[in-house]
Motif scaffolding. Structure first.
Motif, short mmCIF file in Angstrom:
data_model
loop_
_atom_site.label_atom_id
_atom_site.label_comp_id
_atom_site.label_asym_id
_atom_site.label_seq_id
_atom_site.Cartn_x
_atom_site.Cartn_y
_atom_site.Cartn_z
N GLY A 243 58.99 43.32 43.35
CA GLY A 243 58.26 44.50 42.93
C GLY A 243 57.11 44.16 42.01
N TYR A 244 57.34 43.23 41.10
CA TYR A 244 56.27 42.83 40.18
C TYR A 244 55.13 42.14 40.94
CZ TYR A 244 53.92 40.73 36.19
OH TYR A 244 52.97 40.36 35.26
N ALA A 245 55.48 41.33 41.96
CA ALA A 245 54.44 40.68 42.78
C ALA A 245 53.59 41.72 43.50
CB ALA A 245 55.10 39.74 43.78
N ALA A 246 54.22 42.79 44.01
CA ALA A 246 53.46 43.86 44.67
C ALA A 246 52.53 44.57 43.68
CB ALA A 246 54.41 44.86 45.32
N VAL A 247 52.99 44.78 42.45
CA VAL A 247 52.15 45.43 41.44
C VAL A 247 50.96 44.54 41.07
CG1 VAL A 247 52.10 46.27 39.05
CG2 VAL A 247 54.02 46.85 40.54
N ARG A 248 51.19 43.23 40.96
CA ARG A 248 50.08 42.33 40.67
C ARG A 248 49.05 42.33 41.80
NH1 ARG A 248 50.38 38.91 36.23
NH2 ARG A 248 48.23 38.47 36.89
N THR A 249 49.53 42.37 43.04
CA THR A 249 48.60 42.49 44.17
C THR A 249 47.80 43.78 44.07
OG1 THR A 249 50.09 41.22 45.60
CG2 THR A 249 48.43 42.58 46.67
N ALA A 250 48.48 44.86 43.70
CA ALA A 250 47.78 46.14 43.53
C ALA A 250 46.73 46.04 42.43
CB ALA A 250 48.79 47.23 43.21
N GLY A 251 47.02 45.29 41.38
CA GLY A 251 46.05 45.13 40.30
C GLY A 251 44.77 44.45 40.76
N TRP A 252 44.91 43.37 41.54
CA TRP A 252 43.72 42.69 42.06
C TRP A 252 42.96 43.59 43.03
CZ3 TRP A 252 41.85 38.84 39.56
CH2 TRP A 252 42.69 37.95 38.89
N ALA A 253 43.70 44.32 43.88
CA ALA A 253 43.04 45.24 44.81
C ALA A 253 42.33 46.36 44.06
CB ALA A 253 44.06 45.82 45.78
N ALA A 254 42.91 46.82 42.95
CA ALA A 254 42.26 47.86 42.14
C ALA A 254 40.96 47.35 41.54
CB ALA A 254 43.21 48.34 41.04
N ALA A 255 40.93 46.07 41.19
CA ALA A 255 39.68 45.48 40.68
C ALA A 255 38.60 45.50 41.76
CB ALA A 255 39.94 44.07 40.18
N VAL A 256 38.98 45.16 43.00
CA VAL A 256 38.03 45.22 44.11
C VAL A 256 37.58 46.66 44.36
CG1 VAL A 256 37.74 44.79 46.58
CG2 VAL A 256 38.98 43.14 45.17
N TRP A 257 38.53 47.58 44.32
CA TRP A 257 38.23 49.01 44.51
C TRP A 257 37.25 49.49 43.44
CZ3 TRP A 257 42.66 53.22 44.35
CH2 TRP A 257 42.12 54.46 44.69
N PHE A 258 37.50 49.09 42.20
CA PHE A 258 36.62 49.50 41.10
C PHE A 258 35.21 48.95 41.30
CE2 PHE A 258 34.69 48.18 37.04
CZ PHE A 258 34.44 49.44 36.50
N ALA A 259 35.11 47.68 41.70
CA ALA A 259 33.78 47.10 41.93
C ALA A 259 33.05 47.83 43.05
CB ALA A 259 33.93 45.61 42.26
N GLY A 260 33.76 48.12 44.14
CA GLY A 260 33.13 48.84 45.24
C GLY A 260 32.71 50.24 44.85
N ALA A 261 33.59 50.96 44.10
CA ALA A 261 33.25 52.33 43.68
C ALA A 261 32.07 52.32 42.72
CB ALA A 261 34.47 52.97 43.02
N ALA A 262 32.03 51.35 41.82
CA ALA A 262 30.90 51.26 40.89
C ALA A 262 29.59 50.97 41.63
CB ALA A 262 31.17 50.19 39.84
N LEU A 263 29.65 50.11 42.65
CA LEU A 263 28.45 49.80 43.44
C LEU A 263 28.01 50.99 44.29
CD1 LEU A 263 29.17 46.14 44.62
CD2 LEU A 263 27.38 46.89 43.03
N MET A 264 28.96 51.83 44.67
CA MET A 264 28.61 52.99 45.48
C MET A 264 27.68 53.94 44.73
SD MET A 264 29.69 53.13 48.60
CE MET A 264 29.65 54.88 48.95
N VAL A 265 27.76 53.96 43.40
CA VAL A 265 26.93 54.88 42.62
C VAL A 265 25.44 54.59 42.83
CG1 VAL A 265 26.36 55.63 40.29
CG2 VAL A 265 28.76 55.34 40.94
#
Length: 708
Positions: free
Chosen positions: A79-101
């Motif tokens: 479960g912790y490994a899945a959460v860490r994967t989600a954390g890295w994916a959230a960083a990618v999501w944040f970068a993409g959302a910020a660039l979308m502006v």
């Protein structure tokens, strides 16, 4: 590596289809061409953001409800490994959302990206363009999700992060093609189901493959749980996709326009994926349960993931292509603002019979009714009873939600303040009363089987964890519940927040959710059948109800006395010919708010009286059953005490009498007096024990009836 390959594939598909289908989009919409960097870079950046969103939400889904947590609530290593994967994916999501502006700002103004990177220009466009604002808000929410994924170690906080990640999708869904033009209420609502379903399906599969590649534990269980989620997500996607497409294109436009062809391509891909995926997952789950290795799962998932991300590329290209409706006749002002015209005033017939089905709340009301009835059916199938009154209460609550959102009330509520206020009262003060009287949590706990000590936690354990969570305890605190219930009236309507929310379709969805949840939280500890985390005494329940009455009445009086029209600019912009006096309509809404508080109060008081009566009856039955079990030991002890007291009184009287009787005579006389007194108690029932004995006889006869 698979996710990176799939993301690159999706970006290439999006850019290629945009080049083929979107080259004339700017001319069609009357906008200047911003150049190739913006034109082809925007879909690539959007794929980056959506890929991060899919992987983040899917990983958190699996960590919350797929991979079993430990009994104490802590995450396992998987479960912790899945959460860490989600954390890295959230960083990618944040970068993409910020660039979308900046990319969206450049796209909307026909400039290059470098031209809008100035702080003054960018912030000005951020305030003016709804879609740019939505991506900026999404970036802020995702930033919080990324932080949570770095620090959470427990199952409870993982579910909070999962909910926040779903919330991060919401602002973007509420913008774009579906949020503008005619019927945008239907289009936006259907898009909610469509994109949430797609994200859970694709993201969950990616997370499942990652779990299998890590050699994670409980792989058959995790695969079986995901297969059920995937089926539900696919059904939601299929139905909502049909609705959304019919709003945007006519049947003949499916083959005569670029937008229609892309819709067909996406539909074919999703249907093929759904049928293929479900059949193959069922086989893989069976093979995993039989002890097969994870190779079959990985081979199946690799093909499905690649196809899914290619479908995401098609969807992004679809979003970059103007629908045919946008190049057709311009909808009227009312239709443009709320999604549909309102040619007639809201009289009684129109409120009752000219409804418009709400895809979010109407579907929720029907789904809640169906799931409750299925639970009752399961109980009765195994021989357990469930009170008919609770089932009736639940159906009445669901019917109230349906009437408030999908009848004429729901149709006129966005445009007429008095009708909106009636909807508010139904959702916050009537529907929750019926729902809490139905005991849905008690029903669910009886339907769901305990997992057992040797098995991973399941649905029953998740529900119990939620009921005992700190969030639930805080919300059911009587002072917090009262503050939310009555304070939200004043905070929403007298702070200017309602004026800001009126033009936004997503804000109406959020308001309805707030009304319903706050009402449920308030009435649950007062009259709810389900045990609340904080149990109130009977007088405390009554006091909480009466404490809310003056605040509610004062709110209605203030609305009736006010000379300032709430939401005046929006209501006037609708330009409804039959709505000429906004102040009179607001005063009518205030009168409804003041008067409607009496109906729920009557229901609540009646429910409290019935509950108190039943509680007294149950207490008397417990006492009677105890008396039957121990042979009326308490009654015998009480009579023995009376004999001793009577004997002591008789001895004292004999010792001081004029005849000077002996102590033995006095004792005999005292004993006779005691016997006489005891006989009077049993025979006449003049003492406090008499009702107890009568109740014992009553319970004895009731027991005979039960035996018969």
């Amino acid at each position: 590596m698979l996710v990176v390959t799939a993301g690159v594939l999706a970006a290439l598909v999006a850019a290629a289809l945009t080049a083929l289908s979107g080259s004339d989009a700017y001319a069609l919409l009357g906008l200047p061409d911003p150049g190739p960097v913006t034109k082809y870079g925007l879909p690539v950046v959007r794929v980056l953001a959506e890929t991060g969103a899919v992987v983040c939400i899917g990983s958190l889904l699996l960590a919350s409800f797929g991979i079993p947590a430990q009994r104490g609530g802590s995450l396992t290593a998987d479960g912790y490994a899945a959460v860490r994967t989600a954390g890295w994916a959230a960083a990618v999501w944040f970068a993409g959302a910020a660039l979308m502006v900046p990319f969206l700002a450049a796209d909307a103004t026909g400039r290059g990206v470098s031209e809008v990177l100035s702080a003054d220009v960018l912030f000005g466009l951020l305030d003016a363009l709804e879609e740019v604002k939505a991506w900026g808000l999404s970036a802020l929410i995702v930033f919080v999700v990324a932080l949570l994924c770095r620090i959470v170690l427990s199952w409870g906080w993982t579910t909070v992060a999962f909910g926040a990640a779903l919330l991060g999708l919401f602002p973007v869904i509420a913008t774009g093609h579906s949020a503008s033009g005619g019927a945008h209420d239907m289009a936006t609502n259907s898009l909610l189901f469509h994109l949430f379903g797609a994200t859970l399906w694709v993201g969950g599969l990616v997370a499942l493959l990652a779990h299998g590649a890590r050699g994670g534990a409980h792989l058959p269980l995790v695969a079986r749980r995901f297969s059920r989620i995937a089926l539900a997500a696919w059904i939601a996607m299929a139905l909502s996709g049909v609705v959304n497409s019919l709003v945007r294109v006519t049947p003949e436009q499916l083959v005569t326009t670029t937008y229609g062809v892309l819709v067909l391509v996406k539909v074919v891909a999703l249907v093929a994926l759904g049928a293929f995926g479900y059949a193959q997952r069922s086989k893989v789950v069976q093979r995993l349960a039989g002890g097969a290795g994870r190779g079959a799962l990985l081979r199946l998932g690799a093909v499905e993931v690649l196809t899914m991300f290619a479908t995401i590329g098609v969807a992004v290209a679809l979003g970059r292509t103007p629908p045919p409706a946008e190049s057709g006749p311009t909808p009227g002002r009312t239709e443009l603002l709320i999604g549909y015209p309102l040619p007639e005033p809201p009289d009684a017939l129109n409120l009752l019979f000219t409804g418009r089905f709400d895809l979010v709340w109407g579907t929720l009301a029907l789904a809640l009714a169906v799931f409750y009835l299925l639970g009752v059916r399961r109980l009765r199938a195994r021989g357990d009873a469930w009170p008919v009154g609770r089932t009736a209460a639940w159906l009445l609550g669901c019917l109230t939600i349906l009437a408030a959102t999908s009848s004429g009330i729901g149709r006129y509520a966005p445009a007429v303040f008095s009708v909106h206020m009636g909807q508010h009262m139904l959702l916050s003060m009537l529907a929750p009363v019926f729902l809490v009287l139905a005991g849905p949590t008690s029903l669910a706990l009886r339907v769901f089987k305990p997992a057992g000590k040797e098995h991973p936690p399941g649905a029953r354990e998740w529900l119990l964890a939620f009921l005992h969570s700190p969030i639930t305890r805080v919300l059911t605190n009587p002072f917090v519940a009262l503050g939310l219930f009555v304070g939200s009236f004043y905070a929403l309507y007298f702070s200017g927040l309602f004026d800001l929310a009126l033009p936004q379709h997503w804000a109406h969805i959020a308001m309805n959710a707030h009304f319903l949840l706050v009402g449920y939280v308030f009435y649950w500890p007062v009259i709810g059948i389900d045990p609340a985390p904080r149990q109130l005494p009977s007088m405390g329940k009554l006091g909480l109800v009466f404490a809310s009455m003056p605040f509610h009445a004062f709110f209605g009086v203030v609305l009736m006395m006010s000379q300032n029209v709430i939401g005046e600019n929006f209501y006037r912009s609708l330009d409804l010919p039959w709505m000429t006096d906004l102040l009179a309509d607001q005063q009518l809404g205030g009168g409804l708010a003041w008067a409607s508080g009496e109906v729920p109060l009557v229901v609540v008081m009646l429910a409290l009286l019935i509950q108190w009566s039943r509680a007294d009856y149950r207490a008397a039955r417990r006492i009677d059953r105890k008396a039957d079990a121990d042979g009326e030991a308490d009654l015998a002890a009480y009579n023995e005490m009376l004999r001793r007291l009577a004997g002591n009184d008789g001895s004292a009287a004999g010792g001081s009498g004029a005849g000077g009787s002996s102590a033995e005579d006095s004792g005999a006389a005292g004993s006779g007096a005691a016997d006489s007194g005891a006989g009077d108690v049993r025979a006449t029932g003049s003492s406090a024990e008499a009702p107890g004995e009568e109740g014992a006889r009553e319970d004895s006869s009731a027991g005979t009836d039960r035996g018969n």
